[in-house]
Design a protein around this motif. Structure first.
Motif, PDB file in Angstrom:
ATOM      1  N   LYS A   1      20.815  42.088  16.315  1.00 45.89           N
ATOM      2  CA  LYS A   1      21.697  41.014  15.846  1.00 45.89           C
ATOM      3  C   LYS A   1      23.072  41.593  15.511  1.00 45.89           C
ATOM      4  O   LYS A   1      23.226  42.784  15.346  1.00 45.89           O
ATOM      5  CB  LYS A   1      21.094  40.344  14.612  1.00 45.89           C
TER       6      LYS A   1
ATOM      7  N   ILE B   1      15.905  39.710  27.045  1.00 50.08           N
ATOM      8  CA  ILE B   1      15.696  38.612  26.106  1.00 50.08           C
ATOM      9  C   ILE B   1      16.975  38.489  25.290  1.00 50.08           C
ATOM     10  O   ILE B   1      17.311  39.393  24.522  1.00 50.08           O
ATOM     11  CB  ILE B   1      14.500  38.881  25.173  1.00 50.08           C
TER      12      ILE B   1
ATOM     13  N   PRO C   1      19.732  37.639  22.453  1.00 44.67           N
ATOM     14  CA  PRO C   1      19.589  37.506  21.005  1.00 44.67           C
ATOM     15  C   PRO C   1      19.492  36.040  20.607  1.00 44.67           C
ATOM     16  O   PRO C   1      20.013  35.167  21.298  1.00 44.67           O
ATOM     17  CB  PRO C   1      20.879  38.116  20.447  1.00 44.67           C
ATOM     18  N   PRO C   2      18.804  35.760  19.503  1.00 40.15           N
ATOM     19  CA  PRO C   2      18.659  34.361  19.087  1.00 40.15           C
ATOM     20  C   PRO C   2      20.008  33.703  18.811  1.00 40.15           C
ATOM     21  O   PRO C   2      20.892  34.317  18.220  1.00 40.15           O
ATOM     22  CB  PRO C   2      17.826  34.447  17.808  1.00 40.15           C
ATOM     23  N   GLN C   3      20.134  32.482  19.281  1.00 36.25           N
ATOM     24  CA  GLN C   3      21.366  31.722  19.075  1.00 36.25           C
ATOM     25  C   GLN C   3      21.021  30.365  18.488  1.00 36.25           C
ATOM     26  O   GLN C   3      19.889  29.899  18.585  1.00 36.25           O
ATOM     27  CB  GLN C   3      22.105  31.521  20.399  1.00 36.25           C
TER      28      GLN C   3
ATOM     29  N   PRO D   1      20.477  26.558  18.310  1.00 40.11           N
ATOM     30  CA  PRO D   1      20.073  25.641  19.385  1.00 40.11           C
ATOM     31  C   PRO D   1      21.202  24.679  19.752  1.00 40.11           C
ATOM     32  O   PRO D   1      22.027  24.324  18.920  1.00 40.11           O
ATOM     33  CB  PRO D   1      18.884  24.889  18.786  1.00 40.11           C
TER      34      PRO D   1
END
Length: 134
Positions: free
Chosen positions: A18, A92, A94-96, A98
């Protein structure tokens, strides 16, 4: 560098992916580049895309200068256990946050910022024209 470097496993390093917690593997060494995220000339996205894998090829392909290589030493935290690094990894991201389909598109907001004042001006001129005494 410490005389007895810390040995880290890939799974532990891969969890640091992150903007506020970013570790990279380059040439068998692990670097915590979190403090450098804002200063990286290529932007933080480049560093984030190199997380969770061996970033040696990414690092070498860019052709970093000797001063960049020297700068890396202050971010060194240990060695990677090479037996834990997968040979191939699927990227994959990184989370973002929505996607929110209810959000008004930016271009619509810009158009309204331009048209609403023009409509108010036109309305004011029309009222003035029709209420003006002759």
């Amino acid at each position: 560098m410490a005389s007895d470097p810390k040995v880290l496993v890939f799974e532990e390093v891969a969890q640091h992916n992150k903007t506020k917690d970013c570790w990279l593997i380059v040439s068998g060494k692990v670097y915590d580049v979190t403090p450098f995220m804002d200063d990286h000339p290529g932007g933080d996205e480049v560093l984030l895309s190199a997380t969770g894998k061996d970033a040696t090829n990414d690092f070498e392909d860019v052709g970093h200068s000797d001063s960049a290589r020297e700068m890396m030493e202050k971010y060194y935290i240990g060695e990677i256990d090479a037996s834990t690094v997968p040979l191939r990894r699927t990227y994959i991201p990184p989370p973002q946050a929505p996607y929110n389909p209810d959000k008004t598109p930016e271009f619509l907001i810009k158009i309204l910022q331009f048209l609403v004042p023009l409509m108010i001006l036109g309305l004011a001129l029309a009222v003035r024209y029709y209420t003006k005494e002759k």
